[in-house]
Design a protein around this motif. Sequence first.
Motif, PDB file in Angstrom:
ATOM      1  N   ILE A 539       0.843  -1.242   0.136  1.00  0.00           N
ATOM      2  CA  ILE A 539       0.030  -0.094   0.198  1.00  0.00           C
ATOM      3  C   ILE A 539       0.977   1.251  -0.012  1.00  0.00           C
ATOM      4  O   ILE A 539       1.807   1.445   0.911  1.00  0.00           O
ATOM      5  CB  ILE A 539      -0.980   0.151   1.206  1.00  0.00           C
ATOM      6  CG1 ILE A 539      -1.784  -1.097   1.309  1.00  0.00           C
ATOM      7  CG2 ILE A 539      -1.797   1.145   1.288  1.00  0.00           C
ATOM      8  CD1 ILE A 539      -2.850  -1.258   2.527  1.00  0.00           C
ATOM      9  N   TYR A 540       0.439   2.061  -0.807  1.00  0.00           N
ATOM     10  CA  TYR A 540       1.093   3.438  -0.842  1.00  0.00           C
ATOM     11  C   TYR A 540       0.245   4.509  -0.733  1.00  0.00           C
ATOM     12  O   TYR A 540      -0.372   5.009  -1.569  1.00  0.00           O
ATOM     13  CB  TYR A 540       1.754   3.639  -2.362  1.00  0.00           C
ATOM     14  CG  TYR A 540       2.716   4.716  -2.266  1.00  0.00           C
ATOM     15  CD1 TYR A 540       4.129   4.938  -1.837  1.00  0.00           C
ATOM     16  CD2 TYR A 540       2.471   6.077  -2.924  1.00  0.00           C
ATOM     17  CE1 TYR A 540       4.876   5.832  -2.041  1.00  0.00           C
ATOM     18  CE2 TYR A 540       3.243   6.956  -3.128  1.00  0.00           C
ATOM     19  CZ  TYR A 540       4.619   7.006  -2.453  1.00  0.00           C
ATOM     20  OH  TYR A 540       5.357   8.137  -2.436  1.00  0.00           O
ATOM     21  N   PRO A 541       0.282   4.921   0.393  1.00  0.00           N
ATOM     22  CA  PRO A 541      -1.057   5.903   1.172  1.00  0.00           C
ATOM     23  C   PRO A 541      -1.073   7.200   0.206  1.00  0.00           C
ATOM     24  O   PRO A 541      -2.129   7.764   0.302  1.00  0.00           O
ATOM     25  CB  PRO A 541      -0.690   5.921   2.576  1.00  0.00           C
ATOM     26  CG  PRO A 541       0.154   4.968   3.052  1.00  0.00           C
ATOM     27  CD  PRO A 541       0.817   4.533   1.687  1.00  0.00           C
ATOM     28  N   GLU A 542      -0.080   7.635  -0.262  1.00  0.00           N
ATOM     29  CA  GLU A 542       0.024   9.167  -0.906  1.00  0.00           C
ATOM     30  C   GLU A 542      -1.073   8.695  -2.451  1.00  0.00           C
ATOM     31  O   GLU A 542      -1.638   9.858  -2.547  1.00  0.00           O
ATOM     32  CB  GLU A 542       1.228   9.446  -1.272  1.00  0.00           C
ATOM     33  CG  GLU A 542       1.106  10.772  -1.963  1.00  0.00           C
ATOM     34  CD  GLU A 542       2.601  11.419  -2.587  1.00  0.00           C
ATOM     35  OE1 GLU A 542       2.512  12.551  -3.426  1.00  0.00           O
ATOM     36  OE2 GLU A 542       3.536  10.861  -2.097  1.00  0.00           O
ATOM     37  N   VAL A 563       2.792  -4.573   3.218  1.00  0.00           N
ATOM     38  CA  VAL A 563       3.766  -3.477   3.223  1.00  0.00           C
ATOM     39  C   VAL A 563       3.065  -2.128   3.294  1.00  0.00           C
ATOM     40  O   VAL A 563       2.464  -1.977   2.302  1.00  0.00           O
ATOM     41  CB  VAL A 563       5.024  -3.698   2.312  1.00  0.00           C
ATOM     42  CG1 VAL A 563       6.029  -2.514   2.513  1.00  0.00           C
ATOM     43  CG2 VAL A 563       5.485  -5.154   2.460  1.00  0.00           C
ATOM     44  N   VAL A 564       3.283  -1.421   4.119  1.00  0.00           N
ATOM     45  CA  VAL A 564       2.585  -0.176   4.143  1.00  0.00           C
ATOM     46  C   VAL A 564       3.746   0.711   3.880  1.00  0.00           C
ATOM     47  O   VAL A 564       4.697   1.016   4.817  1.00  0.00           O
ATOM     48  CB  VAL A 564       1.772   0.400   5.409  1.00  0.00           C
ATOM     49  CG1 VAL A 564       1.409   1.800   5.320  1.00  0.00           C
ATOM     50  CG2 VAL A 564       0.517  -0.635   5.431  1.00  0.00           C
ATOM     51  N   ASP A 565       3.946   1.495   2.874  1.00  0.00           N
ATOM     52  CA  ASP A 565       5.205   2.187   2.661  1.00  0.00           C
ATOM     53  C   ASP A 565       4.709   3.621   2.848  1.00  0.00           C
ATOM     54  O   ASP A 565       4.246   4.535   2.226  1.00  0.00           O
ATOM     55  CB  ASP A 565       5.183   2.228   1.003  1.00  0.00           C
ATOM     56  CG  ASP A 565       6.752   2.913   0.761  1.00  0.00           C
ATOM     57  OD1 ASP A 565       7.300   3.749   1.258  1.00  0.00           O
ATOM     58  OD2 ASP A 565       7.193   2.467  -0.432  1.00  0.00           O
ATOM     59  N   LEU A 566       5.171   4.345   3.883  1.00  0.00           N
ATOM     60  CA  LEU A 566       4.815   5.496   4.704  1.00  0.00           C
ATOM     61  C   LEU A 566       6.172   6.501   4.094  1.00  0.00           C
ATOM     62  O   LEU A 566       6.395   7.532   5.196  1.00  0.00           O
ATOM     63  CB  LEU A 566       4.638   5.513   6.127  1.00  0.00           C
ATOM     64  CG  LEU A 566       3.404   4.642   6.571  1.00  0.00           C
ATOM     65  CD1 LEU A 566       3.473   4.382   8.218  1.00  0.00           C
ATOM     66  CD2 LEU A 566       2.355   5.410   6.043  1.00  0.00           C
ATOM     67  N   LEU A 625       6.100  -1.793   8.029  1.00  0.00           N
ATOM     68  CA  LEU A 625       5.997  -0.173   7.717  1.00  0.00           C
ATOM     69  C   LEU A 625       7.403   0.225   7.480  1.00  0.00           C
ATOM     70  O   LEU A 625       8.236  -0.079   8.082  1.00  0.00           O
ATOM     71  CB  LEU A 625       5.477   0.463   9.126  1.00  0.00           C
ATOM     72  CG  LEU A 625       4.290  -0.175   9.888  1.00  0.00           C
ATOM     73  CD1 LEU A 625       3.892   0.632  10.923  1.00  0.00           C
ATOM     74  CD2 LEU A 625       2.914  -0.021   8.762  1.00  0.00           C
ATOM     75  N   LEU A 626       7.290   0.973   6.264  1.00  0.00           N
ATOM     76  CA  LEU A 626       8.696   1.439   5.645  1.00  0.00           C
ATOM     77  C   LEU A 626       8.574   3.316   5.999  1.00  0.00           C
ATOM     78  O   LEU A 626       7.697   3.915   5.770  1.00  0.00           O
ATOM     79  CB  LEU A 626       8.593   1.399   4.315  1.00  0.00           C
ATOM     80  CG  LEU A 626       8.495  -0.292   3.824  1.00  0.00           C
ATOM     81  CD1 LEU A 626       8.854  -0.206   2.028  1.00  0.00           C
ATOM     82  CD2 LEU A 626       9.512  -0.998   4.205  1.00  0.00           C
ATOM     83  N   GLN A 632       6.554  12.054   7.408  1.00  0.00           N
ATOM     84  CA  GLN A 632       6.348  13.447   8.515  1.00  0.00           C
ATOM     85  C   GLN A 632       4.640  13.482   8.836  1.00  0.00           C
ATOM     86  O   GLN A 632       3.810  13.283   8.095  1.00  0.00           O
ATOM     87  CB  GLN A 632       6.843  14.691   7.699  1.00  0.00           C
ATOM     88  CG  GLN A 632       6.824  15.969   8.484  1.00  0.00           C
ATOM     89  CD  GLN A 632       7.566  17.118   7.951  1.00  0.00           C
ATOM     90  OE1 GLN A 632       8.355  17.015   7.462  1.00  0.00           O
ATOM     91  NE2 GLN A 632       6.616  18.340   7.952  1.00  0.00           N
ATOM     92  N   SER A 633       4.763  14.134   9.998  1.00  0.00           N
ATOM     93  CA  SER A 633       3.314  14.390  10.414  1.00  0.00           C
ATOM     94  C   SER A 633       2.288  13.322  10.395  1.00  0.00           C
ATOM     95  O   SER A 633       2.450  12.391  11.059  1.00  0.00           O
ATOM     96  CB  SER A 633       2.772  15.845   9.543  1.00  0.00           C
ATOM     97  OG  SER A 633       1.730  16.548  10.274  1.00  0.00           O
ATOM     98  N   GLN A 634       1.179  13.291   9.567  1.00  0.00           N
ATOM     99  CA  GLN A 634       0.325  12.447   9.404  1.00  0.00           C
ATOM    100  C   GLN A 634       0.851  10.945   9.320  1.00  0.00           C
ATOM    101  O   GLN A 634       0.488   9.912   9.879  1.00  0.00           O
ATOM    102  CB  GLN A 634      -0.669  12.800   8.411  1.00  0.00           C
ATOM    103  CG  GLN A 634      -1.815  11.691   8.463  1.00  0.00           C
ATOM    104  CD  GLN A 634      -2.776  11.741   7.242  1.00  0.00           C
ATOM    105  OE1 GLN A 634      -3.317  10.901   6.855  1.00  0.00           O
ATOM    106  NE2 GLN A 634      -3.036  13.162   6.725  1.00  0.00           N
ATOM    107  N   ALA A 635       2.003  10.969   8.332  1.00  0.00           N
ATOM    108  CA  ALA A 635       2.536   9.882   8.123  1.00  0.00           C
ATOM    109  C   ALA A 635       3.157   9.204   9.382  1.00  0.00           C
ATOM    110  O   ALA A 635       3.350   7.888   9.756  1.00  0.00           O
ATOM    111  CB  ALA A 635       3.884   9.674   7.034  1.00  0.00           C
ATOM    112  N   GLU A 636       3.946   9.904  10.369  1.00  0.00           N
ATOM    113  CA  GLU A 636       4.439   9.769  11.521  1.00  0.00           C
ATOM    114  C   GLU A 636       3.305   8.975  12.376  1.00  0.00           C
ATOM    115  O   GLU A 636       3.496   8.009  13.064  1.00  0.00           O
ATOM    116  CB  GLU A 636       5.323  10.663  12.133  1.00  0.00           C
ATOM    117  CG  GLU A 636       6.800  11.002  11.286  1.00  0.00           C
ATOM    118  CD  GLU A 636       7.305  12.393  11.789  1.00  0.00           C
ATOM    119  OE1 GLU A 636       8.271  12.087  12.547  1.00  0.00           O
ATOM    120  OE2 GLU A 636       6.859  13.461  11.754  1.00  0.00           O
TER     121      GLU A 636
END
Length: 727
Positions: A539-542, A563-566, A625-626, A632-636
């Motif tokens: 998953i690439y959340p962007e 795999v969640v790519d943060l 989690l990558l 940053q921010s919401q990703a953290e």
Amino acid sequence: MTRLLLFLLFFTSLSFAQDSKYNLNFDEFEKDGELPDDWIVWGNYAIQKDSVDKVSGPYAAKIIADSTASFGSIAYKIPANYAGRYLKLQGYIKTENVANGFAGLLIRVDGDSGSLSFNNMQSQGLNGTNDWQRYEVEVKFPDEAKNIYVGGILAGTGTAWFDNFSLMINGDKDIQLMKPKVLTYKPAQLDTAFVDGSKFKLKKPSSTQVQKLYKLGKVWGFVKYHHPEIARGKINWDNELFRFLPKLDSVNFDLELAKWIGSFNITEEGEHNLPDSDEYEQTPDYSWIYDESFLTEELSKKLQEILKSKREKKHFYFSINPSVENPSFKNENSYLGMAWDDSGIKLLALYRYWNMMEYFNPNNYLTEKDWDEVLKEYIPRFLEENEEIDYKKNVLQLIGEVNDSHAGIWSYDEALNNFFGKKKLPLKIQFIEGQPVVVKKNNSVEMTINEGDVITHINNEPMDDVIRKNNKYYPASNQSARLRDMARKLLHTNMDSLEITYKNEKGVFTEKIASVEEWNESDSIPSSHKFIKNDIGYIYPESLKRGEINDILEKFKDTRGIVVDLRCYPSEFIVFSMGNFVVPKPTSFAKFTSTSMKNPGYFEYRNGSKVGSHLKKTYEGKLVLLINEETQSQAEYTAMALRIAPGAVVVGSQTAGADGNVSQIILPGGIKTMISGIGVFYPDGTETQRIGIVPDIEIKPTIEGFRNGEDELLNKSIDIIEDSKKL
């Protein structure tokens, strides 16, 4: 009959357009312009009227992407003199081949201190080709709003059409049919004595003057946030500073200061009891108020009276946002037309920012420098130079002293743009193993440097020296985030070319590379999800579209791992939708700090967030989690939540170290900046600010790996999922 009905429909539509207060349907062109009457253009794309492709009426608005720019928007300004709690913008959008961006409705509410609320549909990810469809966006409608901007926006490439806008208040009241409310103004807003400047100039302050100005800055800020009459909006505190500054050289400066402070009577009786400091994690330092070696007895007494005076539940200059509890700064004059040699306004900028941090930054104790020393240091720096770029460089460096990756100057600034360079080399670099590596080049430009090459010098200056010289211009929580931001501008220039020395496996080379005015260095965004080796989800959340995460999780429910790519900024908030999927029961993963209206500077822990659900069955596969400096921010925050899933593993390197909702700040000269407005901690009190998310397995990309086209973090995550013994 049909022709008559069509005529009546057209006549009704035309009559409504003529009778409407606001030209929200794009149909009025009485001023005979290329744009509908009273509409304005933001960005650089071509804006046209379209009489063929429309929903109704004579015209629609059309935005055509220009590949040399980044976005285009058509906007309409409406005064915010209406009563309501929230605004809803509705309108029709059609798109054609929109890629590498989005199309959307745009609504922005502005106050004296800049933008108060904003939405442009970016999170919905409207792209591709879509026929006319009605959309809507909502924002809060704060009491201090002054103007509302509505419009359409296109980012990326392609074409977008917009038509038939309507603006609703509280969901059901059309602004076209509402009567404006009668505006009332506070005495502070009616004091316009210094609209043309402070009338105070001081270029080279003596050490005695610096000491007095240091004292004045602390007193001015303390009184601003603690005096009940200022809280009521009875006193324009900027203007009072300008009125007092000419007394700087008074022999009895402290006496004048005490008389000045004492002249603002406290009209309401009653006393404020300060809270017990032991109950707070962070408290303001009031010791200087009682220090009679620093203040005269009379001045100290005046400040103590203010400290213990009855407090207001509302304040003219700030509020605490409900629920989130971060500060919101309001009624701050932006002084857009300030003169760059206006010493009073420059001191105001320093005092305003310094005191905002002193009383409202929950992470101020984490700054590398003592905050009092910062005020002393910057007073002469702000006064010594009289050019625009000197002032703005000083502001940028002052912001950097907060050590917050949310900070920086976020509004476009022509002077700073010129300083960093309006041109750039057609190369994209990224710091890998601490070295600037070319990760993308414009293949249409002839040059010998290649992707994977390491830049060692720019115009014969070693890169270590270039980085050291530029560190101060990139506000960040840590060096990883600073280098991330620096990489985006290191190859900017105002010169026609730069001489670049680089190295690779074959040796060291030097090449003169011509600069260009525009080059789109953005990479294509990965798809929101895919299968890896058939039994691993990625998953690439962007890239997520609204609501898409639920369908993705349904697809991945039986996979061996996810795999969640943060290493990006999520377009959708997936903390709870995905957290409840992978965490078997409600579990705390964060706690926050909060301050209060009556006690600025006091920060206490408050209940944080839980994630997880008592579902009959939660995800049983491995979760990886990558993370890296792009996280940053919401990703953290997302990483904090998902890592509590059973067996979850965090892989990567230090994140940007800026979590928590942001608070916007307006400084003189129209400068917009932000801070992390709440402190974010793990449940045990471990800090995240500056530190970021600490990985379970630290892996950083290597230059060799990049040259071989490998994603070492992703490879490691696959290994972990395929063989849990490799933990």
